[in-house]
Enzyme design. Sequence first.
Site, mmCIF file in Angstrom:
data_model
loop_
_atom_site.group_PDB
_atom_site.id
_atom_site.type_symbol
_atom_site.label_atom_id
_atom_site.label_comp_id
_atom_site.label_asym_id
_atom_site.label_seq_id
_atom_site.Cartn_x
_atom_site.Cartn_y
_atom_site.Cartn_z
ATOM 1 N N HIS A 14 0.863 -1.189 0.000
ATOM 2 C CA HIS A 14 0.000 0.000 0.000
ATOM 3 C C HIS A 14 0.900 1.239 0.000
ATOM 4 O O HIS A 14 1.591 1.522 0.985
ATOM 5 C CB HIS A 14 -0.925 0.013 1.217
ATOM 6 C CG HIS A 14 -2.082 0.947 1.079
ATOM 7 N ND1 HIS A 14 -3.370 0.551 1.339
ATOM 8 C CD2 HIS A 14 -2.166 2.237 0.712
ATOM 9 C CE1 HIS A 14 -4.200 1.570 1.144
ATOM 10 N NE2 HIS A 14 -3.464 2.613 0.766
ATOM 11 N N LEU A 15 0.891 1.950 -1.114
ATOM 12 C CA LEU A 15 1.699 3.149 -1.278
ATOM 13 C C LEU A 15 1.494 4.126 -0.119
ATOM 14 O O LEU A 15 0.369 4.324 0.344
ATOM 15 C CB LEU A 15 1.311 3.838 -2.596
ATOM 16 C CG LEU A 15 1.980 5.180 -2.892
ATOM 17 C CD1 LEU A 15 3.467 4.989 -3.154
ATOM 18 C CD2 LEU A 15 1.300 5.843 -4.071
ATOM 19 N N HIS A 16 2.581 4.725 0.332
ATOM 20 C CA HIS A 16 2.504 5.783 1.347
ATOM 21 C C HIS A 16 3.770 6.633 1.275
ATOM 22 O O HIS A 16 4.836 6.144 0.954
ATOM 23 C CB HIS A 16 2.302 5.213 2.761
ATOM 24 C CG HIS A 16 3.336 4.212 3.166
ATOM 25 N ND1 HIS A 16 3.352 2.903 2.717
ATOM 26 C CD2 HIS A 16 4.400 4.327 3.990
ATOM 27 C CE1 HIS A 16 4.365 2.263 3.251
ATOM 28 N NE2 HIS A 16 5.029 3.109 4.027
ATOM 29 N N GLN A 17 3.585 7.917 1.535
ATOM 30 C CA GLN A 17 4.708 8.857 1.562
ATOM 31 C C GLN A 17 4.910 9.353 2.988
ATOM 32 O O GLN A 17 3.954 9.714 3.666
ATOM 33 C CB GLN A 17 4.459 10.047 0.647
ATOM 34 C CG GLN A 17 5.547 11.102 0.773
ATOM 35 C CD GLN A 17 5.592 12.026 -0.395
ATOM 36 O OE1 GLN A 17 6.148 11.684 -1.409
ATOM 37 N NE2 GLN A 17 4.988 13.184 -0.265
#
Length: 181
Positions: free
Chosen positions: A138-141
Amino acid sequence: MPQQIEPDEDFARVPDGFERLWTPHRMAYIEADKPDHDDDGACPFCVAQAKTDEEALIVHRGRTCFVILNLFPYNPGHLLICPNRHIPSYLDLTDEETIEFTALTKQATRALTTASAPHGFNLGMNQGQVAGAGVAAHLHQHVVPRWEGDSNFLPIVAQTKALPVLLDDTRKRLADAWPQG
């Protein structure tokens, strides 16, 4: 027989001004399997969206993305910008998601500046497990506030990170400071 240490001058090297702190104990973490989910098999970012903001430590919800506190922060106020959709890569974002993802990063920086006056920020994404992503699916910055002098040897020597503010208090402070409009 006592261990013999070879003198520095016996090694080929070019001085670069850096002192090295060797942490071989970290290899266990580097080589370990890292799940893309909590122990129960669910993605923590997907699970968080079904909870209340207070329960999940969500600071702000947008149309396609949301902002949540990191449960294992590097510093107080360490935020994660996540798309609502369960996607692994920045390249998987739609144009609409990319615009909001970027806008929320700017808003998070403004909210942190208002709430806690950091001296700087680390912004970044770790794409894939090999790059250090704790939840690679799950993409996260990361948006990490930084203050002069906020680093010390406590995490290395004592395997402890001192955080002077509770996550619930940090979430409330940031939600209250979130830019309107």
